[in-house]
Scaffold this motif. Structure first.
Motif, short mmCIF file in Angstrom:
data_model
loop_
_atom_site.label_atom_id
_atom_site.label_comp_id
_atom_site.label_asym_id
_atom_site.label_seq_id
_atom_site.Cartn_x
_atom_site.Cartn_y
_atom_site.Cartn_z
N GLU A 1 -36.03 -1.99 48.53
CA GLU A 1 -36.14 -0.55 48.29
C GLU A 1 -35.72 0.27 49.51
O GLU A 1 -35.18 1.36 49.35
CB GLU A 1 -37.55 -0.19 47.83
N ARG B 1 -37.41 -0.76 36.09
CA ARG B 1 -36.19 -0.45 36.85
C ARG B 1 -34.98 -0.52 35.92
O ARG B 1 -34.93 -1.33 35.01
CB ARG B 1 -36.02 -1.44 38.00
N LYS C 1 -38.69 2.14 40.49
CA LYS C 1 -39.29 2.14 39.16
C LYS C 1 -39.28 3.56 38.62
O LYS C 1 -39.51 4.52 39.36
CB LYS C 1 -40.72 1.62 39.23
#
Length: 84
Positions: free
Chosen positions: A34, A49, A41
């Motif tokens: 990330e 996702r 998400k």
């Protein structure tokens, strides 16, 4: 749990085997991913996702991008009579 191939939004447990990782290893790698712009998400889609964005992320990470798409060779055109 197995995901249908046509689902666009995936859980982390569904993504892990698609990228060749165990669920536990994938969970451990998520914070690092990330930080590198891995798709987040989406609360609108039950905190899943977006699958095509994951594929695009992995393609960029592997050095592939839209410029990698093969383009047809340009056609050769005669510009007139050639003298040798």
């Amino acid at each position: 749990m197995t995901a249908r191939k046509d689902c666009l939004f995936l859980t982390d447990a569904e993504i892990a085997p698609r990228v060749g990782m165990s669920a536990a290893d994938f969970e451990d790698s998520i914070p690092t991913l990330e930080r590198s712009s891995f798709p987040l998400k989406d609360p609108l889609f039950n905190n899943r996702r977006y699958g095509p964005a994951i594929v695009a992320f992995l393609d960029r990470r592997a050095g592939l991008n839209s410029s990698f798409v093969r383009k047809p060779f340009p056609t050769l055109q005669k510009k007139g009579h050639e003298v040798w």
